[in-house]
Design a protein around this motif. Sequence first.
Motif, PDB file in Angstrom:
ATOM      1  N   GLY A  22       5.308   5.741 -18.046  1.00  0.00           N
ATOM      2  CA  GLY A  22       4.236   5.050 -17.543  1.00  0.00           C
ATOM      3  C   GLY A  22       3.018   5.838 -17.701  1.00  0.00           C
ATOM      4  N   PRO A  23       1.692   5.260 -17.098  1.00  0.00           N
ATOM      5  CA  PRO A  23       0.643   6.100 -17.532  1.00  0.00           C
ATOM      6  C   PRO A  23       0.584   7.294 -16.559  1.00  0.00           C
ATOM      7  N   ARG A  24      -0.377   8.223 -17.152  1.00  0.00           N
ATOM      8  CA  ARG A  24      -0.728   9.351 -16.387  1.00  0.00           C
ATOM      9  C   ARG A  24      -1.289   8.884 -15.095  1.00  0.00           C
ATOM     10  N   GLY A  25      -0.954   9.531 -13.997  1.00  0.00           N
ATOM     11  CA  GLY A  25      -1.611   9.392 -12.602  1.00  0.00           C
ATOM     12  C   GLY A  25      -0.932   8.152 -12.132  1.00  0.00           C
ATOM     13  N   MET A  26       0.465   7.942 -12.514  1.00  0.00           N
ATOM     14  CA  MET A  26       1.039   6.728 -11.830  1.00  0.00           C
ATOM     15  C   MET A  26       1.512   7.005 -10.247  1.00  0.00           C
ATOM     16  N   PRO A  27       1.497   6.136  -9.464  1.00  0.00           N
ATOM     17  CA  PRO A  27       1.651   6.631  -7.984  1.00  0.00           C
ATOM     18  C   PRO A  27       2.974   7.139  -7.903  1.00  0.00           C
ATOM     19  N   GLU A  28       2.964   8.295  -6.871  1.00  0.00           N
ATOM     20  CA  GLU A  28       4.264   9.236  -6.771  1.00  0.00           C
ATOM     21  C   GLU A  28       5.332   8.440  -6.163  1.00  0.00           C
ATOM     22  N   ASN A  29       5.188   7.285  -5.462  1.00  0.00           N
ATOM     23  CA  ASN A  29       6.604   6.307  -5.157  1.00  0.00           C
ATOM     24  C   ASN A  29       6.891   5.504  -6.373  1.00  0.00           C
ATOM     25  N   VAL A  30       6.406   5.332  -7.146  1.00  0.00           N
ATOM     26  CA  VAL A  30       6.800   4.762  -8.481  1.00  0.00           C
ATOM     27  C   VAL A  30       7.700   5.755  -9.265  1.00  0.00           C
ATOM     28  N   VAL A  31       6.862   6.844  -9.481  1.00  0.00           N
ATOM     29  CA  VAL A  31       7.671   7.960 -10.104  1.00  0.00           C
ATOM     30  C   VAL A  31       8.896   8.218  -9.374  1.00  0.00           C
ATOM     31  N   LYS A  32       9.142   8.376  -8.232  1.00  0.00           N
ATOM     32  CA  LYS A  32      10.331   8.684  -7.616  1.00  0.00           C
ATOM     33  C   LYS A  32      11.163   7.521  -7.791  1.00  0.00           C
ATOM     34  N   THR A  33      10.842   6.170  -7.516  1.00  0.00           N
ATOM     35  CA  THR A  33      11.688   5.257  -7.822  1.00  0.00           C
ATOM     36  C   THR A  33      12.130   5.209  -9.177  1.00  0.00           C
ATOM     37  N   LEU A  34      11.384   5.611 -10.207  1.00  0.00           N
ATOM     38  CA  LEU A  34      11.854   5.478 -11.726  1.00  0.00           C
ATOM     39  C   LEU A  34      13.083   6.843 -11.644  1.00  0.00           C
ATOM     40  N   HIS A  35      12.465   7.762 -11.200  1.00  0.00           N
ATOM     41  CA  HIS A  35      13.267   9.144 -11.372  1.00  0.00           C
ATOM     42  C   HIS A  35      14.758   8.920 -10.624  1.00  0.00           C
ATOM     43  N   ASP A  36      14.955   8.212  -9.440  1.00  0.00           N
ATOM     44  CA  ASP A  36      16.084   8.006  -8.702  1.00  0.00           C
ATOM     45  C   ASP A  36      16.880   6.948  -9.704  1.00  0.00           C
ATOM     46  N   ALA A  37      16.448   6.071 -10.263  1.00  0.00           N
ATOM     47  CA  ALA A  37      17.114   5.004 -11.010  1.00  0.00           C
ATOM     48  C   ALA A  37      17.647   5.591 -12.326  1.00  0.00           C
ATOM     49  N   PHE A  38      16.724   6.453 -12.903  1.00  0.00           N
ATOM     50  CA  PHE A  38      17.562   7.016 -14.167  1.00  0.00           C
ATOM     51  C   PHE A  38      18.422   8.100 -13.762  1.00  0.00           C
ATOM     52  N   LYS A  39      18.232   8.960 -12.759  1.00  0.00           N
ATOM     53  CA  LYS A  39      19.160   9.818 -12.172  1.00  0.00           C
ATOM     54  C   LYS A  39      20.553   9.056 -12.101  1.00  0.00           C
ATOM     55  N   ALA A  40      20.736   8.179 -11.290  1.00  0.00           N
ATOM     56  CA  ALA A  40      21.739   7.269 -10.834  1.00  0.00           C
ATOM     57  C   ALA A  40      22.546   6.737 -12.237  1.00  0.00           C
TER      58      ALA A  40
END
Length: 55
Positions: free
Chosen positions: A20-38
């Motif tokens: 995603g783009p630099r400065g993406m909202p933290e909640n979006v980063v967390k959602t992506l992180h959690d999905a990739f981790k799962a």
Amino acid sequence: MPTARDLGYDFAYTAPYGLGPRGMPENVVKTLHDAFKAAMDSPENMKTLENLRQT
């Protein structure tokens, strides 16, 4: 296991891809992180890694 640097190779490798783009909202980063981790921790992925001798 020795790293590439331990073996005398002096290089750094960075991933050329982003999610995603630099400065993406933290909640979006967390959602992506959690999905990739799962996905990475899923039994199907672990089996594939074992078959490829990547574990």
